[in-house]
Design a protein around this motif. Structure first.
Motif, short mmCIF file in Angstrom:
data_model
loop_
_atom_site.label_atom_id
_atom_site.label_comp_id
_atom_site.label_asym_id
_atom_site.label_seq_id
_atom_site.Cartn_x
_atom_site.Cartn_y
_atom_site.Cartn_z
N LEU A 91 -12.70 11.42 88.90
CA LEU A 91 -12.84 11.45 87.45
C LEU A 91 -13.60 12.68 86.97
CD1 LEU A 91 -13.57 7.68 86.67
CD2 LEU A 91 -11.38 8.89 86.70
N ALA A 92 -14.73 12.98 87.64
CA ALA A 92 -15.55 14.11 87.19
C ALA A 92 -15.21 15.42 87.89
CB ALA A 92 -17.03 13.79 87.40
N GLY A 93 -14.44 15.36 88.98
CA GLY A 93 -14.02 16.58 89.66
C GLY A 93 -15.12 17.25 90.46
N LEU A 94 -16.08 16.48 90.99
CA LEU A 94 -17.20 17.03 91.76
C LEU A 94 -16.98 16.71 93.24
CD1 LEU A 94 -20.07 15.75 89.44
CD2 LEU A 94 -19.00 18.01 89.42
N LEU A 95 -16.91 17.72 94.08
CA LEU A 95 -16.67 17.51 95.51
C LEU A 95 -18.00 17.19 96.18
CD1 LEU A 95 -14.78 17.43 97.86
CD2 LEU A 95 -15.01 19.92 98.11
N ASP A 96 -18.17 15.92 96.52
CA ASP A 96 -19.41 15.43 97.13
C ASP A 96 -19.15 15.12 98.60
OD1 ASP A 96 -21.76 14.26 97.86
OD2 ASP A 96 -21.76 12.70 96.33
N LEU A 97 -19.71 15.94 99.50
CA LEU A 97 -19.54 15.73 100.94
C LEU A 97 -20.76 15.05 101.56
CD1 LEU A 97 -17.90 19.10 102.08
CD2 LEU A 97 -16.79 16.94 101.48
N GLY A 98 -21.70 14.64 100.72
CA GLY A 98 -22.90 13.98 101.25
C GLY A 98 -23.04 12.56 100.77
N ILE A 155 -32.01 13.03 91.39
CA ILE A 155 -32.83 14.07 92.01
C ILE A 155 -31.95 15.13 92.66
CG2 ILE A 155 -34.46 14.53 93.90
CD1 ILE A 155 -35.72 11.82 93.32
N LEU A 156 -30.86 14.70 93.30
CA LEU A 156 -29.95 15.67 93.90
C LEU A 156 -29.16 16.41 92.84
CD1 LEU A 156 -28.37 16.92 96.29
CD2 LEU A 156 -26.84 14.93 96.19
N GLY A 157 -28.71 15.70 91.81
CA GLY A 157 -27.83 16.31 90.83
C GLY A 157 -28.53 17.26 89.89
N TRP A 158 -29.80 17.02 89.56
CA TRP A 158 -30.47 17.84 88.57
C TRP A 158 -30.46 19.33 88.93
CZ3 TRP A 158 -32.02 16.51 83.80
CH2 TRP A 158 -32.82 17.42 83.11
N PRO A 159 -30.82 19.72 90.16
CA PRO A 159 -30.80 21.17 90.46
C PRO A 159 -29.45 21.69 90.95
CG PRO A 159 -31.80 20.00 92.26
CD PRO A 159 -31.44 18.95 91.24
N THR A 160 -28.54 20.79 91.35
CA THR A 160 -27.32 21.26 92.03
C THR A 160 -26.06 21.19 91.19
OG1 THR A 160 -26.89 19.06 92.98
CG2 THR A 160 -28.25 20.58 94.27
N LEU A 161 -26.03 20.37 90.13
CA LEU A 161 -24.79 20.20 89.38
C LEU A 161 -24.42 21.39 88.52
CD1 LEU A 161 -24.82 16.43 88.36
CD2 LEU A 161 -23.47 17.58 90.10
N ARG A 162 -25.29 22.39 88.48
CA ARG A 162 -24.91 23.64 87.82
C ARG A 162 -24.02 24.49 88.73
NH1 ARG A 162 -29.93 22.22 86.16
NH2 ARG A 162 -30.33 22.23 83.90
N GLY A 165 -17.55 23.87 92.81
CA GLY A 165 -16.65 24.09 93.94
C GLY A 165 -17.31 24.00 95.30
N ASP A 166 -17.07 25.01 96.14
CA ASP A 166 -17.54 25.01 97.52
C ASP A 166 -19.06 24.99 97.61
OD1 ASP A 166 -14.89 25.14 98.18
OD2 ASP A 166 -14.89 27.30 98.56
N TYR A 167 -19.72 25.64 96.65
CA TYR A 167 -21.18 25.69 96.69
C TYR A 167 -21.77 24.29 96.52
CZ TYR A 167 -20.26 30.64 95.99
OH TYR A 167 -19.79 31.91 96.13
N LEU A 168 -21.22 23.51 95.61
CA LEU A 168 -21.68 22.14 95.41
C LEU A 168 -21.38 21.30 96.65
CD1 LEU A 168 -22.81 19.90 93.59
CD2 LEU A 168 -20.50 19.55 92.71
N ALA A 169 -20.22 21.49 97.25
CA ALA A 169 -19.85 20.72 98.44
C ALA A 169 -20.83 20.98 99.58
CB ALA A 169 -18.43 21.08 98.87
N ILE A 170 -21.22 22.24 99.79
CA ILE A 170 -22.15 22.58 100.87
C ILE A 170 -23.52 21.96 100.62
CG2 ILE A 170 -23.38 24.50 101.96
CD1 ILE A 170 -20.84 26.18 101.49
N VAL A 171 -23.99 22.01 99.37
CA VAL A 171 -25.30 21.44 99.05
C VAL A 171 -25.30 19.93 99.28
CG1 VAL A 171 -26.93 20.99 97.18
CG2 VAL A 171 -25.93 23.26 97.45
N THR A 172 -24.26 19.24 98.83
CA THR A 172 -24.21 17.79 99.01
C THR A 172 -24.08 17.41 100.49
OG1 THR A 172 -21.82 17.85 98.60
CG2 THR A 172 -23.27 17.35 96.74
#
Length: 383
Positions: A91-98, A155-162, A165-172
């Motif tokens: 729905l939101a299009g956020l790639l969460d690998l964690g 806590i995870l989303g506040w600094p990382t949801l900016r 794509g791949d950068y968000l996937a690696i962080v999660t």
């Protein structure tokens, strides 16, 4: 332009599913209601499955197969996970690998606060002179698990949801591993590598006196998990059709355009992350309650990749598709244990074939299918 054989097969499968969906939506509301109730009744009947001609579906019908009701419980938990991850990815299009991190937080919440063998519970017993059998009850642990998972998501989303794509996937992905490593190394509250045993269920700690929610008979556990899944399906469907759901879709399709139209992308991505984390924590809570024992290695990165595969294979953006992917990836390895040596090979080949022949998933949402079709047409025109 000439249509390739793969495109022809893809078009035929898509037309078939589209035809079935259109016929279903064309039925009168009362007929759809009866059909849905019949399907739900069949789901509750599944642990007792004994219809001639269908008993081969049971995992205990093969030599060395696992308990049928236990496998159904695992399927229900995986469906709950897929529903939560579908909010984030579909729905939101956020790639969460964690996502396994939220699963672990929910599992350890009930273990840390509900088990009499937890270091935290033992510390509270000593500090306040409580009875040795004292621990926080199972029902109270439910909101604790959900709240801790949601807070972790924020806590995870506040600094990382900016990131995108791949950068968000690696962080999660790193977040999931950090949770596992912290749990493994923190012996003073999580039990460390030894894990935590005596995790309670609705009737308390595992015991021979637990005649309903015991360790042997998994049917009540499956019925409990199925009831929670149905409740979550209703709530997520309502949310999907609300202003929040429409904002998620706008952010997924074009974040910059959504911002221009007055949608706050960060706010609604944070909502998606928090809600997805809550469902992940709830699924981990159920998993730990049924297992009675957990340890850090049960929550590795491979499990997180499996969670993502369930949503992608089933159909990102469609709850029915995500649920189908979860059931297939949980059930098929248990049913065909004769091929256990080649399980990962077959699993990998199946993923490759799905991505080649049906990249939008087995049961994609209409909107998602149109998006992928438009992209394929753009690539074809550019070529």
């Amino acid at each position: 332009m000439t249509e390739t054989p793969n495109e022809g097969r893809l078009s035929g499968v898509s037309n078939f599913f589209a035809g079935v969906g259109n016929r279903w939506r064309g039925l009168p509301k009362w007929q759809r209601g009866i059909g849905f109730l019949a399907f739900v009744a069949f789901l509750y009947y599944l642990p007792l499955l004994g219809v001639p001609g269908l008993t081969w579906l049971r995992t205990d019908s093969i030599e060395g197969g696992n308990n049928w009701a236990g496998v159904l419980f695992t399927c229900a938990v995986y469906v709950l996970i897929a529903l939560g991850l579908n909010v984030v990815i579909g729905l939101a299009g956020l790639l969460d690998l964690g996502y396994v991190g939220f699963f672990a937080i929910g599992a350890y919440a009930v273990a840390i606060f509900g088990s009499t063998q937890s270091p935290v519970v033992k510390s509270l017993q000593d500090k306040f002179d409580l009875a040795p059998e004292w621990a926080i009850t199972w029902a109270i642990c439910i909101p604790i698990a959900i709240a801790l998972a949601m807070i972790s998501g924020v806590i995870l989303g506040w600094p990382t949801l900016r990131l995108r794509g791949d950068y968000l996937a690696i962080v999660t992905l790193g977040f999931g591993e950090i949770i596992r490593i912290v749990i493994r190394n923190s012996t003073n509250w999580s039990g460390g590598p030894a894990g935590i045993a005596s995790i309670p269920g609705p009737q308390g700690a595992p015991s021979a006196d637990n005649h309903i929610f015991g360790l042997i008979d998994a049917k009540p556990w499956y019925w409990l998990a199925l009831s929670i899944v149905l409740l979550v399906v209703f709530l997520v469907r309502r949310l999907e059709n609300s202003r929040v759901g429409r904002s998620w879709l706008a952010v997924r399709e074009d974040e910059d355009a959504a911002a221009v139209m007055g949608v706050n992308p960060f706010k609604f991505k944070m909502w998606a992350f928090a809600i997805g984390a809550a469902l992940g924590g709830l699924s981990g809570f159920l998993f730990a309650s049924r297992q009675g024992f957990i340890e850090p290695n049960q929550f590795n990165a491979n499990l997180s990749i499996l969670f993502v595969a369930m949503v992608v294979v089933g159909g990102s953006g469609n709850m029915a598709g995500a649920a189908l992917g979860a059931v297939l990836l949980a059930y098929l390895p248990e049913r065909f244990r004769d091929f256990s040596e080649y399980r990962f090979l077959v699993f990998g080949l199946a993923l490759v074939l799905v991505m080649l022949l049906r990249p939008q998933g087995l049961l994609p949402s209409k909107r998602r299918a149109r998006e992928l079709k438009d992209r394929q047409e753009e690539v074809a025109v550019g070529a």
